[in-house]
Design an enzyme around this catalytic site. Structure first.
Site, PDB file in Angstrom:
ATOM      1  N   SER A 173       0.810  -1.225   0.000  1.00  0.00           N
ATOM      2  CA  SER A 173       0.000   0.000   0.000  1.00  0.00           C
ATOM      3  C   SER A 173       0.842   1.273   0.000  1.00  0.00           C
ATOM      4  O   SER A 173       1.973   1.283   0.492  1.00  0.00           O
ATOM      5  CB  SER A 173      -0.969  -0.021   1.188  1.00  0.00           C
ATOM      6  OG  SER A 173      -0.275  -0.179   2.391  1.00  0.00           O
ATOM      7  N   LYS A 194       2.221  -5.343   3.203  1.00  0.00           N
ATOM      8  CA  LYS A 194       3.337  -4.428   3.453  1.00  0.00           C
ATOM      9  C   LYS A 194       2.840  -2.997   3.343  1.00  0.00           C
ATOM     10  O   LYS A 194       2.579  -2.489   2.249  1.00  0.00           O
ATOM     11  CB  LYS A 194       4.464  -4.651   2.430  1.00  0.00           C
ATOM     12  CG  LYS A 194       5.776  -4.057   2.918  1.00  0.00           C
ATOM     13  CD  LYS A 194       6.633  -3.467   1.833  1.00  0.00           C
ATOM     14  CE  LYS A 194       6.373  -2.030   1.550  1.00  0.00           C
ATOM     15  NZ  LYS A 194       6.512  -1.073   2.642  1.00  0.00           N
ATOM     16  N   GLY A 219       0.517   2.334  -5.816  1.00  0.00           N
ATOM     17  CA  GLY A 219       1.736   3.110  -5.576  1.00  0.00           C
ATOM     18  C   GLY A 219       2.227   3.652  -6.895  1.00  0.00           C
ATOM     19  O   GLY A 219       1.447   3.802  -7.838  1.00  0.00           O
ATOM     20  N   SER A 220       3.521   3.903  -6.971  1.00  0.00           N
ATOM     21  CA  SER A 220       4.022   4.559  -8.184  1.00  0.00           C
ATOM     22  C   SER A 220       4.202   3.556  -9.313  1.00  0.00           C
ATOM     23  O   SER A 220       4.377   2.353  -9.101  1.00  0.00           O
ATOM     24  CB  SER A 220       5.339   5.269  -7.879  1.00  0.00           C
ATOM     25  OG  SER A 220       6.285   4.306  -7.485  1.00  0.00           O
ATOM     26  N   GLU A 268      -2.746  -0.223  -9.226  1.00  0.00           N
ATOM     27  CA  GLU A 268      -3.213   1.125  -9.559  1.00  0.00           C
ATOM     28  C   GLU A 268      -2.046   2.057  -9.288  1.00  0.00           C
ATOM     29  O   GLU A 268      -1.537   2.096  -8.166  1.00  0.00           O
ATOM     30  CB  GLU A 268      -4.427   1.504  -8.713  1.00  0.00           C
ATOM     31  CG  GLU A 268      -5.654   0.618  -8.962  1.00  0.00           C
ATOM     32  CD  GLU A 268      -6.150   0.648 -10.400  1.00  0.00           C
ATOM     33  OE1 GLU A 268      -5.898   1.630 -11.113  1.00  0.00           O
ATOM     34  OE2 GLU A 268      -6.787  -0.336 -10.821  1.00  0.00           O
ATOM     35  N   CYS A 281      -3.359  10.447  -6.488  1.00  0.00           N
ATOM     36  CA  CYS A 281      -3.069   9.956  -7.837  1.00  0.00           C
ATOM     37  C   CYS A 281      -3.919  10.691  -8.851  1.00  0.00           C
ATOM     38  O   CYS A 281      -3.550  10.834 -10.001  1.00  0.00           O
ATOM     39  CB  CYS A 281      -3.322   8.462  -7.908  1.00  0.00           C
ATOM     40  SG  CYS A 281      -4.924   8.051  -7.251  1.00  0.00           S
ATOM     41  N   GLU A 314       4.631  12.589 -13.549  1.00  0.00           N
ATOM     42  CA  GLU A 314       3.912  12.755 -12.285  1.00  0.00           C
ATOM     43  C   GLU A 314       4.864  13.381 -11.261  1.00  0.00           C
ATOM     44  O   GLU A 314       5.971  12.886 -11.051  1.00  0.00           O
ATOM     45  CB  GLU A 314       3.419  11.403 -11.753  1.00  0.00           C
ATOM     46  CG  GLU A 314       2.620  11.577 -10.469  1.00  0.00           C
ATOM     47  CD  GLU A 314       2.126  10.259  -9.868  1.00  0.00           C
ATOM     48  OE1 GLU A 314       2.954   9.365  -9.632  1.00  0.00           O
ATOM     49  OE2 GLU A 314       0.914  10.147  -9.608  1.00  0.00           O
TER      50      GLU A 314
HETATM   51  P1  NAD Z   1       5.634   4.043  -3.850  1.00  0.00           P
HETATM   52  O1  NAD Z   1       5.601   3.344  -5.161  1.00  0.00           O
HETATM   53  O2  NAD Z   1       6.868   4.755  -3.475  1.00  0.00           O
HETATM   54  O3  NAD Z   1       5.336   3.006  -2.681  1.00  0.00           O
HETATM   55  C1  NAD Z   1       4.182   2.195  -2.663  1.00  0.00           C
HETATM   56  C2  NAD Z   1       4.460   1.006  -1.773  1.00  0.00           C
HETATM   57  O4  NAD Z   1       5.399   0.156  -2.445  1.00  0.00           O
HETATM   58  C3  NAD Z   1       5.096   1.359  -0.420  1.00  0.00           C
HETATM   59  O5  NAD Z   1       4.569   0.514   0.580  1.00  0.00           O
HETATM   60  C4  NAD Z   1       6.552   1.056  -0.673  1.00  0.00           C
HETATM   61  O6  NAD Z   1       7.283   0.775   0.498  1.00  0.00           O
HETATM   62  C5  NAD Z   1       6.436  -0.177  -1.540  1.00  0.00           C
HETATM   63  N1  NAD Z   1       7.625  -0.545  -2.306  1.00  0.00           N
HETATM   64  C6  NAD Z   1       8.561   0.256  -2.850  1.00  0.00           C
HETATM   65  N2  NAD Z   1       9.496  -0.485  -3.496  1.00  0.00           N
HETATM   66  C7  NAD Z   1       9.124  -1.786  -3.346  1.00  0.00           C
HETATM   67  C8  NAD Z   1       9.648  -3.026  -3.776  1.00  0.00           C
HETATM   68  N3  NAD Z   1      10.769  -3.098  -4.507  1.00  0.00           N
HETATM   69  N4  NAD Z   1       9.008  -4.167  -3.413  1.00  0.00           N
HETATM   70  C9  NAD Z   1       7.850  -4.117  -2.689  1.00  0.00           C
HETATM   71  N5  NAD Z   1       7.309  -2.973  -2.262  1.00  0.00           N
HETATM   72  C10 NAD Z   1       7.929  -1.817  -2.590  1.00  0.00           C
HETATM   73  O7  NAD Z   1       4.364   5.022  -3.807  1.00  0.00           O
HETATM   74  P2  NAD Z   1       3.937   6.053  -2.654  1.00  0.00           P
HETATM   75  O8  NAD Z   1       4.884   7.207  -2.684  1.00  0.00           O
HETATM   76  O9  NAD Z   1       3.664   5.372  -1.376  1.00  0.00           O
HETATM   77  O10 NAD Z   1       2.520   6.528  -3.227  1.00  0.00           O
HETATM   78  C11 NAD Z   1       2.396   7.469  -4.223  1.00  0.00           C
HETATM   79  C12 NAD Z   1       2.133   6.842  -5.571  1.00  0.00           C
HETATM   80  O11 NAD Z   1       0.962   6.041  -5.493  1.00  0.00           O
HETATM   81  C13 NAD Z   1       1.862   7.872  -6.636  1.00  0.00           C
HETATM   82  O12 NAD Z   1       2.505   7.492  -7.835  1.00  0.00           O
HETATM   83  C14 NAD Z   1       0.345   7.829  -6.801  1.00  0.00           C
HETATM   84  O13 NAD Z   1      -0.124   8.264  -8.053  1.00  0.00           O
HETATM   85  C15 NAD Z   1       0.088   6.370  -6.571  1.00  0.00           C
HETATM   86  N6  NAD Z   1      -1.309   6.138  -6.170  1.00  0.00           N
HETATM   87  C16 NAD Z   1      -2.162   5.631  -7.104  1.00  0.00           C
HETATM   88  C17 NAD Z   1      -3.504   5.428  -6.784  1.00  0.00           C
HETATM   89  C18 NAD Z   1      -4.459   4.863  -7.796  1.00  0.00           C
HETATM   90  O14 NAD Z   1      -5.547   4.438  -7.413  1.00  0.00           O
HETATM   91  N7  NAD Z   1      -4.118   4.842  -9.081  1.00  0.00           N
HETATM   92  C19 NAD Z   1      -3.966   5.757  -5.508  1.00  0.00           C
HETATM   93  C20 NAD Z   1      -3.059   6.262  -4.575  1.00  0.00           C
HETATM   94  C21 NAD Z   1      -1.732   6.451  -4.925  1.00  0.00           C
END
Ligand code: NAD
Length: 541
Positions: free
Chosen positions: A187, A212, A265-266, A293, A327, A425
């Protein structure tokens, strides 16, 4: 045994509380904010219902006052991640076998606990730990979390009731099995509700989960785990492993019983995870379900028939609520020349009124961005624009991270529709505007469609039906959630199922039955009443 056929009534969306000055609801929330601000809690790993402390410690701080520690947490390493997988597998034996109605009843109890008993706990933790103002916390941590739970129970009853046809010679049925193995939920920091839904939507469908969370959202996420326990979620159904992303990814995705990824996430993290899954493909028992997503480069597109005040309001709210860390946040706009002067002056008037600071000072519309990394990344985009001959900063442009990670709502005006900040983004309070000649509406729609790799949200402002229809057609694949005369943020569960395609993810629509379908693997059962006794067809006899 309860053998009734049961379906849930369509739920109502949770009412958004107003927290007006002097109201009882505000007083109660304030007391909770004070309580949480005056203590430092310890957040353990939770595996199979057991709390585990590794002594490998991290800190949760207030983004708007980063010297204020809210919690210390224990980081899971390889050993604990393996334990979490085993606990999920063990818990699944019973969890997948009970009736889905029993699982739904736990989800609905969680919703009710959040609605009544723990609303302030969860809202306050989201305000302090993720720097959301009251309204942003209320629509996320309380309302959207509850809506996901109630609507998913309702939608699951529709998924389970979809059955094939039978005839007088046979009965055909679909049995909705959980996936074989465990689900990995990963998440982001920005929505407490998404953190909850990523683990609980698969759990509702009979799966057990290794979750996680993002370490920057741990305060609210840990309280979620406590609420799940009180609601009666059996141990091991959701296992909570705060850890470094890559540690969790490497261990979990190498496991033979990994059955599905539920990720938000991203885009770059999702790509890493997908590639890892591809590398491990031959090791898995089944093809894993991959639901992700990811990011967006969400647009506001304006036709010359639009009303300037409506456009300006949608740009200010859409781009700067929660510091642009949604997002769906508007981050690029296309405005016709004839409306620009008026829209610009409305935007600048609104921005001159906006206050920035702590979420517990209620007049502040904009609060802090999540951490130092985010602050530096966002400021580097602003700095690049400041020195580019293609750009002019017409509002904001400054940041200050001495106490909290504060960045002014920033508007970049660009002559170059392909400038970096029109494509990538940023995930912060930065909006880039391109002003186009009124007679180039169609061409500029095509430009908007092709500029960014993302396809999450977007909106058209127009009072000319032909122009609106043209935008809907030309931008068909540019946004999975498309808004007409509204800002491109603020999707509500049950009303606007959410998600986008292209680089924005797999578009499985959180808060819709599409998503639930991904967490079940149907088995078809055919029962023949009178089996044949001759292998020959009639014409052979
Ligand atoms: P992020 O990608 O940095 O992290 C998301 C999750 O992935 C975190 O828990 C992080 O610790 C984990 N992570 C990172 N590297 C990993 C790996 N190698 N293996 C497993 N897990 C790993 O994103 P963030 O900064 O927490 O959130 C922001 C991003 O989320 C933005 O890009 C946003 O657009 C996106 N987002 C999308 C939606 C949607 O519905 N489309 C909704 C909310 C956020």
């Amino acid at each position: 045994m309860n053998n009734a056929i049961f379906t849930f009534e369509k739920p109502k969306n949770e009412e958004v509380k107003k927290y007006l000055p002097g109201s009882d609801e505000l007083k109660l929330l304030e007391a909770e904010l004070k309580r949480q601000s005056s203590m430092e809690i310890e957040i353990p790993i939770i595996i199979g219902g057991q709390e585990i402390r590794t002594g490998n410690i991290g800190k949760v701080v207030m983004p708007h006052d980063h010297s204020h520690v809210l919690a210390t947490y224990h980081l899971a390493g390889e050993n604990e991640i393996q334990m979490a997988i085993e606990a999920a597998k063990e818990a699944k034996r019973k969890w997948e076998r009970i009736s889905w109605l029993e699982r739904a009843s736990i989800m609905l109890k969680i919703a009710e606990l959040i609605s009544k008993k723990y609303r302030n706990l969860l809202n306050a933790a989201t305000m302090l730990g993720q720097s959301k103002n009251i309204y942003q916390a209320e629509i996320d941590a309380a309302c959207e979390t509850i809506d996901f739970l109630r609507f998913n129970a309702y939608l699951a009853s529709r998924v389970y009731s979809a059955q094939p046809f039978s005839t007088e010679t046979q009965i055909n049925r679909l049995e909705y099995r959980a996936l074989e193995g465990f689900v990995f939920a990963v998440s982001p920091f920005n929505f407490t509700s998404i953190a909850s839904n990523l683990a609980l939507a698969p759990a509702l469908m009979g799966n057990t989960v290794v979750w996680k969370p993002a370490t920057t959202a741990l305060l609210s996420n840990y309280y979620l785990m406590q609420i799940y326990k009180e609601a009666g979620l059996p141990d091991g159904v959701v296992n909570f492993i705060p850890s470094k992303g890559s540690d969790a990814g490497n261990v979990v995705l190498a496991h033979r019983d990994f059955a599905g990824l539920h990720f938000t996430g991203s885009n770059s993290t999702f790509n890493i995870l997908w590639k890892k899954i591809a590398q491990n493909l031959e090791n898995y028992k089944s093809y894993p379900r991959i639901v992700g997503e990811t990011g967006g480069k969400d647009f506001v597109f304006v036709h010359k028939s639009a009303k300037p005040i409506e456009v300006a309001t949608s740009i200010v709210a859409g781009a700067f609520e929660y510091q642009g860390q949604k997002c769906s946040a508007a981050s690029r706009a296309y405005i016709p020349e004839s409306l620009w002067i008026e829209i610009k002056s409305e935007i600048q008037r609104m921005l001159s009124e906006i206050k920035i600071g702590s979420p517990v000072v209620y007049q502040n519309f904009v609060n802090a961005v999540i951490d130092k990394n985010a602050f530096d990344r966002i400021m580097s985009y602003i700095e690049e624009a400041k020195y580019s001959p293609d750009c002019q900063i017409i509002s904001g442009g400054n940041g200050d991270d001495s106490k909290g990670y504060f960045i002014e709502p920033t508007i970049i005006l660009t002559k170059n529709p392909n400038f970096k900040t029109m494509q990538e983004e940023i995930f912060g309070p930065v909006m880039t505007i391109y002003v186009y000649p009124d007679d180039k509406y169609s061409e500029t729609l095509e430009l908007c469609d092709e500029t960014s790799p993302y396809g999450l949200t977007g909106s058209i402002f127009s009072n000319d039906k032909y122009a609106t229809v043209e935008a809907c057609a030309k931008l068909r694949h540019a946004a999975g959630n498309f808004y007409i005369n509204d800002k491109p943020t603020g999707a509500v569960v049950g009303l606007q199922p959410f998600g986008g395609a292209r680089a924005s993810g797999t578009n499985d629509k959180a808060g819709g039955h599409f998503n639930l379908m991904r967490w079940t693997s149907p088995r078809t059962l055919k029962e023949t009443f009178i089996p044949p006794t001759d292998y020959r067809y009639d014409y052979m006899k």
